[in-house]
Design an enzyme around this catalytic site. Structure first.
Site, PDB file in Angstrom:
ATOM      1  N   ASP A  39     -16.616  21.251 -13.255  1.00 35.60           N
ATOM      2  CA  ASP A  39     -15.509  22.168 -13.042  1.00 35.60           C
ATOM      3  C   ASP A  39     -16.060  23.475 -12.476  1.00 35.60           C
ATOM      4  OD1 ASP A  39     -12.404  22.191 -14.362  1.00 35.60           O
ATOM      5  OD2 ASP A  39     -13.199  24.133 -13.756  1.00 35.60           O
ATOM      6  N   ASP A  61     -18.016  23.563  -7.409  1.00 42.43           N
ATOM      7  CA  ASP A  61     -16.840  23.775  -6.572  1.00 42.43           C
ATOM      8  C   ASP A  61     -16.755  22.591  -5.628  1.00 42.43           C
ATOM      9  OD1 ASP A  61     -14.920  24.519  -4.745  1.00 42.43           O
ATOM     10  OD2 ASP A  61     -15.817  26.461  -4.253  1.00 42.43           O
ATOM     11  N   VAL A  62     -15.763  21.725  -5.822  1.00 41.33           N
ATOM     12  CA  VAL A  62     -15.695  20.496  -5.028  1.00 41.33           C
ATOM     13  C   VAL A  62     -15.437  20.760  -3.551  1.00 41.33           C
ATOM     14  CG1 VAL A  62     -15.004  19.042  -6.971  1.00 41.33           C
ATOM     15  CG2 VAL A  62     -13.231  20.143  -5.549  1.00 41.33           C
ATOM     16  N   ASN A  88     -10.340  14.443  -9.806  1.00 40.72           N
ATOM     17  CA  ASN A  88      -9.158  15.103 -10.358  1.00 40.72           C
ATOM     18  C   ASN A  88      -9.002  16.551  -9.922  1.00 40.72           C
ATOM     19  OD1 ASN A  88      -7.040  15.702 -12.559  1.00 40.72           O
ATOM     20  ND2 ASN A  88      -8.741  17.022 -13.182  1.00 40.72           N
ATOM     21  N   TYR A 153       0.836  21.870  -0.996  1.00 40.88           N
ATOM     22  CA  TYR A 153       0.355  21.025  -2.087  1.00 40.88           C
ATOM     23  C   TYR A 153       0.715  19.557  -1.857  1.00 40.88           C
ATOM     24  CZ  TYR A 153       0.058  18.882  -6.714  1.00 40.88           C
ATOM     25  OH  TYR A 153      -0.231  18.041  -7.767  1.00 40.88           O
ATOM     26  N   LYS A 157      -1.723  16.238  -1.411  1.00 38.52           N
ATOM     27  CA  LYS A 157      -1.683  15.062  -2.270  1.00 38.52           C
ATOM     28  C   LYS A 157      -1.430  13.786  -1.470  1.00 38.52           C
ATOM     29  CE  LYS A 157      -3.036  16.656  -6.085  1.00 38.52           C
ATOM     30  NZ  LYS A 157      -4.350  16.174  -6.601  1.00 38.52           N
ATOM     31  N   THR A 188       0.547  20.306 -19.166  1.00 37.37           N
ATOM     32  CA  THR A 188      -0.738  20.993 -19.146  1.00 37.37           C
ATOM     33  C   THR A 188      -0.558  22.419 -19.669  1.00 37.37           C
ATOM     34  OG1 THR A 188      -0.370  21.772 -16.889  1.00 37.37           O
ATOM     35  CG2 THR A 188      -1.482  19.646 -17.152  1.00 37.37           C
TER      36      THR A 188
END
Length: 251
Positions: A39, A61-62, A88, A153, A157, A188
């Site tokens: 993360d 950091d992806v 994820n 967003y 996705k 969440t």
């Protein structure tokens, strides 16, 4: 208590410090996996690490290729292999099209789009020589159908959904299965916080009405679906995007 389904298997979870990612860490650990939790939020990741000391934590950091290479290398260095990727990590900006800036678009595509591509790419680099592996990408109901206020967003996705389809075909000869989950609205921390914000309770009530089961989902319910798709119980499933959405997409 563990059911040992993933004993001696290494599972890398991105976006692991909170929400669905955190639930995935808990679920795979319960099932006996060797878990690597990655993360960008080092503080939240440290809390997770204290609660689950057997998990390897990696700040990454992806959206940055070097970070993705490093987190995959950390998994292999610690446990000797990489068997499962749970891709994820992501952000959820929501705004009408005319209020969405180029910077908003670039940010969500860097994290949710490029980040998922890089995670899959470097995980596959380890899995292909081994001749086996499972990748689960987190898409969304917004990556399966159109919704208002999600021009950035939702498009990101759809990238996740597309990666599932294309990589499933490409990686099948190497023995790697690629699937996805498409969560509806999940309870969440961020969603729970809406209950105390102006207009939040009304917004949540409207969202609940849009889910035929009449409630929001729990992170653990998404994690359970991920575990199924990564397990031998779904050995003939690849290229699927499983909706975990309380019936939202069935309407």
């Amino acid at each position: 208590m563990t059911d040992e389904q993933f004993k001696a298997k290494t599972v890398l979870v991105t976006g692991a410090a909170r929400g669905i990612g955190r639930a995935a860490v808990v679920e795979f650990a319960r099932r006996g996996a060797q878990v690597v939790a990655a993360d960008l939020d080092g503080d939240a990741l440290a809390v997770l690490g204290r609660e689950h000391p057997d998990a390897k934590t990696v700040v990454a950091d992806v959206a940055q290729e070097a970070d993705v290479q490093a987190m995959v290398a950390a998994a292999v260095d610690r446990f000797g292999s990489l068997d499962v990727l749970i891709a994820n990590a992501g952000i959820i900006p929501m705004a009408p099209l005319l209020e969405t800036s180029t910077a908003d678009w670039e940010q969500v595509m860097a994290i949710d789009g490029r980040g998922m591509f890089l995670s899959c790419r470097y995980a596959a680099e380890q899995m292909v020589p081994a001749g086996s592996g499972a990748i689960v990408c987190v898409s969304s109901i917004s990556g399966m159908a159109g919704q208002s206020g999600q021009s950035a967003y939702g498009a990101a996705k759809f990238v996740a959904t597309g990666l599932v389809k294309h990589l499933a075909v490409e990686l099948a000869p190497a023995g790697i299965r690629v699937n996805g989950v498409a969560p509806g609205t999940i309870r969440t921390d961020r969603v729970v916080a809406l209950e105390t914000e102006p207009g939040g309770p009304e917004y949540l009530a409207d969202i609940v009405r849009k889910h035929p089961l009449g409630r929001l989902g729990e992170p653990s319910e998404v994690a359970a679906a991920m575990a199924f798709l990564a397990s031998d119980e779904s050995s003939f499933v690849t290229g699927a995007v499983l909706a975990v959405d309380g019936g939202y997409l069935a309407q």
